[in-house]
Write a protein that holds these residues in place. Structure first.
Motif, PDB file in Angstrom:
ATOM      1  N   GLY A  94      36.336  30.358  49.127  1.00 31.09           N
ATOM      2  CA  GLY A  94      37.366  29.511  48.547  1.00 31.09           C
ATOM      3  C   GLY A  94      37.320  29.525  47.034  1.00 31.09           C
ATOM      4  N   ARG A  95      38.168  28.710  46.427  1.00 29.07           N
ATOM      5  CA  ARG A  95      38.221  28.631  44.968  1.00 29.07           C
ATOM      6  C   ARG A  95      36.897  28.148  44.386  1.00 29.07           C
ATOM      7  NH1 ARG A  95      43.602  27.924  42.795  1.00 29.07           N
ATOM      8  NH2 ARG A  95      42.644  26.769  41.089  1.00 29.07           N
ATOM      9  N   GLY A  96      36.231  27.256  45.121  1.00 26.12           N
ATOM     10  CA  GLY A  96      35.027  26.635  44.590  1.00 26.12           C
ATOM     11  C   GLY A  96      33.731  27.304  44.982  1.00 26.12           C
ATOM     12  N   GLY A  97      33.804  28.392  45.759  1.00 30.10           N
ATOM     13  CA  GLY A  97      32.580  29.076  46.143  1.00 30.10           C
ATOM     14  C   GLY A  97      32.651  29.631  47.550  1.00 30.10           C
ATOM     15  N   GLU A  98      31.517  30.110  48.031  1.00 32.71           N
ATOM     16  CA  GLU A  98      31.416  30.715  49.350  1.00 32.71           C
ATOM     17  C   GLU A  98      30.443  29.930  50.226  1.00 32.71           C
ATOM     18  OE1 GLU A  98      30.437  34.828  49.264  1.00 32.71           O
ATOM     19  OE2 GLU A  98      32.013  35.358  47.824  1.00 32.71           O
ATOM     20  N   VAL A  99      30.723  29.946  51.518  1.00 32.21           N
ATOM     21  CA  VAL A  99      29.837  29.318  52.497  1.00 32.21           C
ATOM     22  C   VAL A  99      29.562  30.335  53.595  1.00 32.21           C
ATOM     23  CG1 VAL A  99      29.546  27.462  54.170  1.00 32.21           C
ATOM     24  CG2 VAL A  99      30.773  27.027  52.023  1.00 32.21           C
ATOM     25  N   ASP A 100      28.305  30.697  53.754  1.00 27.04           N
ATOM     26  CA  ASP A 100      27.899  31.602  54.832  1.00 27.04           C
ATOM     27  C   ASP A 100      27.393  30.748  55.992  1.00 27.04           C
ATOM     28  OD1 ASP A 100      26.760  33.467  56.542  1.00 27.04           O
ATOM     29  OD2 ASP A 100      26.013  34.727  54.917  1.00 27.04           O
ATOM     30  N   PHE A 101      28.191  30.691  57.059  1.00 27.49           N
ATOM     31  CA  PHE A 101      27.841  29.848  58.201  1.00 27.49           C
ATOM     32  C   PHE A 101      26.697  30.433  59.029  1.00 27.49           C
ATOM     33  CE2 PHE A 101      32.213  28.477  57.346  1.00 27.49           C
ATOM     34  CZ  PHE A 101      32.073  27.101  57.405  1.00 27.49           C
ATOM     35  N   THR A 102      26.280  31.647  58.708  1.00 27.85           N
ATOM     36  CA  THR A 102      25.233  32.306  59.493  1.00 27.85           C
ATOM     37  C   THR A 102      23.950  32.508  58.698  1.00 27.85           C
ATOM     38  OG1 THR A 102      26.136  34.485  58.864  1.00 27.85           O
ATOM     39  CG2 THR A 102      26.939  33.504  60.905  1.00 27.85           C
ATOM     40  N   LYS A 103      23.809  31.760  57.607  1.00 27.20           N
ATOM     41  CA  LYS A 103      22.652  31.936  56.726  1.00 27.20           C
ATOM     42  C   LYS A 103      22.049  30.568  56.411  1.00 27.20           C
ATOM     43  CE  LYS A 103      21.465  33.986  52.225  1.00 27.20           C
ATOM     44  NZ  LYS A 103      22.012  34.686  51.031  1.00 27.20           N
ATOM     45  N   PRO A 104      20.711  30.446  56.432  1.00 27.66           N
ATOM     46  CA  PRO A 104      20.073  29.165  56.109  1.00 27.66           C
ATOM     47  C   PRO A 104      20.544  28.632  54.756  1.00 27.66           C
ATOM     48  CG  PRO A 104      18.458  30.725  56.936  1.00 27.66           C
ATOM     49  CD  PRO A 104      19.729  31.493  56.727  1.00 27.66           C
ATOM     50  N   PRO A 105      20.702  27.299  54.634  1.00 26.23           N
ATOM     51  CA  PRO A 105      20.255  26.248  55.564  1.00 26.23           C
ATOM     52  C   PRO A 105      21.225  25.952  56.705  1.00 26.23           C
ATOM     53  CG  PRO A 105      21.186  25.250  53.611  1.00 26.23           C
ATOM     54  CD  PRO A 105      21.213  26.733  53.367  1.00 26.23           C
ATOM     55  N   LEU A 106      22.258  26.797  56.902  1.00 27.51           N
ATOM     56  CA  LEU A 106      23.173  26.609  58.019  1.00 27.51           C
ATOM     57  C   LEU A 106      22.752  27.514  59.172  1.00 27.51           C
ATOM     58  CD1 LEU A 106      24.800  25.468  55.565  1.00 27.51           C
ATOM     59  CD2 LEU A 106      26.863  26.270  56.709  1.00 27.51           C
ATOM     60  N   LEU A 107      22.680  26.949  60.353  1.00 25.89           N
ATOM     61  CA  LEU A 107      22.355  27.708  61.555  1.00 25.89           C
ATOM     62  C   LEU A 107      23.579  27.694  62.461  1.00 25.89           C
ATOM     63  CD1 LEU A 107      20.341  29.197  63.393  1.00 25.89           C
ATOM     64  CD2 LEU A 107      19.636  26.959  64.272  1.00 25.89           C
TER      65      LEU A 107
END
Length: 276
Positions: A10-23
Motif C-alpha cells: 500500500g501507500r504506507g508500506g508492505e505487509v507480508d502475511f507469511t513472515k514473522p511476526p505474522l503467522l
C-alpha cells in the motif's frame, strides 16, 4: 499445493502475511462466484443467459501475531488506513497475481493473558473482483542501453531489453481481453506502434532518457523526463479509436519501425489467483 506467498503493498508500506511476526493460517482467496442473469425463452421453454457477472469481491485472511502484538497491530492499522484515507487501493499479492483492494476490518480472538499472541482475521474488499497477472514484453533494436554519461534508469534503459530481430508477439490471455501499459523510450518523434493492427500513438518528441507511458488500466498518458518529472500527455494521444479499450486478441503481433525501444506490460485478468 505449497503455502502461497501473500503480501499487501500500500501507500504506507508492505505487509507480508507469511513472515514473522505474522503467522499465516488460512484465507478465502480460492473462493469465486459468478452471478447469472437469465430470461425466459421466447417459446416459454427454459431460459437463456443474458449476462455473466463476477461478484466475489470480499475475502478474508487469518493470521496469528506473535511478540509485541500491540505494536504490530498499530503498524498494520496505519498501513491499511492510509489507503482508505486516500481512497487509493493497495495491491494484495498471492504469489505472482494481485488484486486491488482495501483492508476494511479486523476481528481479534484468542488473546493470551500477556498480549504476546493474538489471532486476527482481516476482511478484504476489492472494488473490481478480478485478479491481475502482469507480463512484461521488452523490445529493443539499434539503440544503446546506456547513454554517454552512464546514468542508470530512467536515464538509461532497463537491462532486460531484447535486441534480436524476430517477430514481436504477446501471449494470448486465458479469459478476458487484455489491458496493457505501453511505454515508448526516447529518442523518438511521434512514437507509434500497432498491436494486432490497432494503432497506439502519441504526438510529441522524446529525448534520450525520456519515456511515454500509455496505461489502459488507469486511462492515463504521461511522459517521464530524465530527471523523473511527470508530464501529462493525455491530450496528445491518438483519440480515435480509443487507446484505452481492451486489446481484442488475434495473433498478438506487435508492429512498428523498430527505431526506438518499447515495453508492453499486459494485465491479464483472472477470477482466481494462480496457485503454485
Amino acid at each position: 499445493m505449497s503455502h502461497p506467498k501473500i503480501v499487501y503493498k500500500g501507500r504506507g508500506g508492505e505487509v507480508d502475511f507469511t513472515k514473522p511476526p505474522l503467522l499465516y493460517v488460512t484465507n478465502s482467496f480460492a473462493d469465486s462466484e459468478i452471478s447469472i442473469s437469465s430470461e425466459i425463452s421466447s417459446d416459454g421453454i427454459g431460459t437463456y443467459i443474458s449476462q455473466f457477472q463476477y461478484v466475489k469481491n470480499e475475502f478474508k485472511i487469518s493470521v496469528v501475531i506473535w511478540g509485541d502484538v500491540t505494536s504490530v497491530l498499530n503498524e498494520l492499522s496505519v498501513i491499511f488506513m492510509n489507503d482508505i484515507r486516500h481512497n487509493s487501493p493497495g495491491k494484495l499479492y498471492v504469489n505472482d497475481t494481485y488484486i486491488n483492494c482495501y483492508i476494511t476490518a479486523s476481528t481479534k480472538t484468542n488473546w493470551n493473558r500477556y498480549h504476546e499472541a493474538v489471532t486476527v482475521e482481516f476482511k478484504i474488499y476489492a472494488p473490481t473482483p478480478l485478479w491481475i497477472l502482469e507480463k512484461t514484453y521488452s523490445f529493443f533494436n539499434g539503440v544503446s542501453s546506456q547513454n554517454e554519461d552512464g546514468f542508470s534508469f530512467p536515464i538509461s534503459l532497463p537491462t532486460h531489453f531484447a535486441s534480436k530481430v524476430r517477430p514481436y508477439i504477446i501471449e494470448e490471455p486465458l479469459y478476458f481481453d487484455l489491458l496493457a501499459k505501453i511505454s515508448f523510450f526516447g529518442p523518438a518523434v511521434n512514437p507509434t506502434i500497432w498491436i494486432d493492427g490497432r494503432q497506439f500513438s502519441v504526438t510529441g518528441e522524446l529525448l534520450t532518457g525520456e519515456r511515454i507511458e500509455i496505461d489502459q488500466l488507469t486511462k492515463s498518458v504521461v511522459k517521464i523526463t530524465a530527471s523523473g518529472e511527470t508530464i501529462n500527455m493525455f491530450n496528445s494521444r491518438l483519440k480515435s479509436p480509443s487507446m484505452f479499450t481492451a486489446l481484442i486478441f488475434e495473433s498478438g503481433l506487435v508492429e512498428y519501425n523498430r527505431s526506438f525501444p518499447i515495453e508492453i506490460i499486459t494485465y491479464e485478468r483472472l477470477v482466481e489467483p494462480i496457485w503454485k
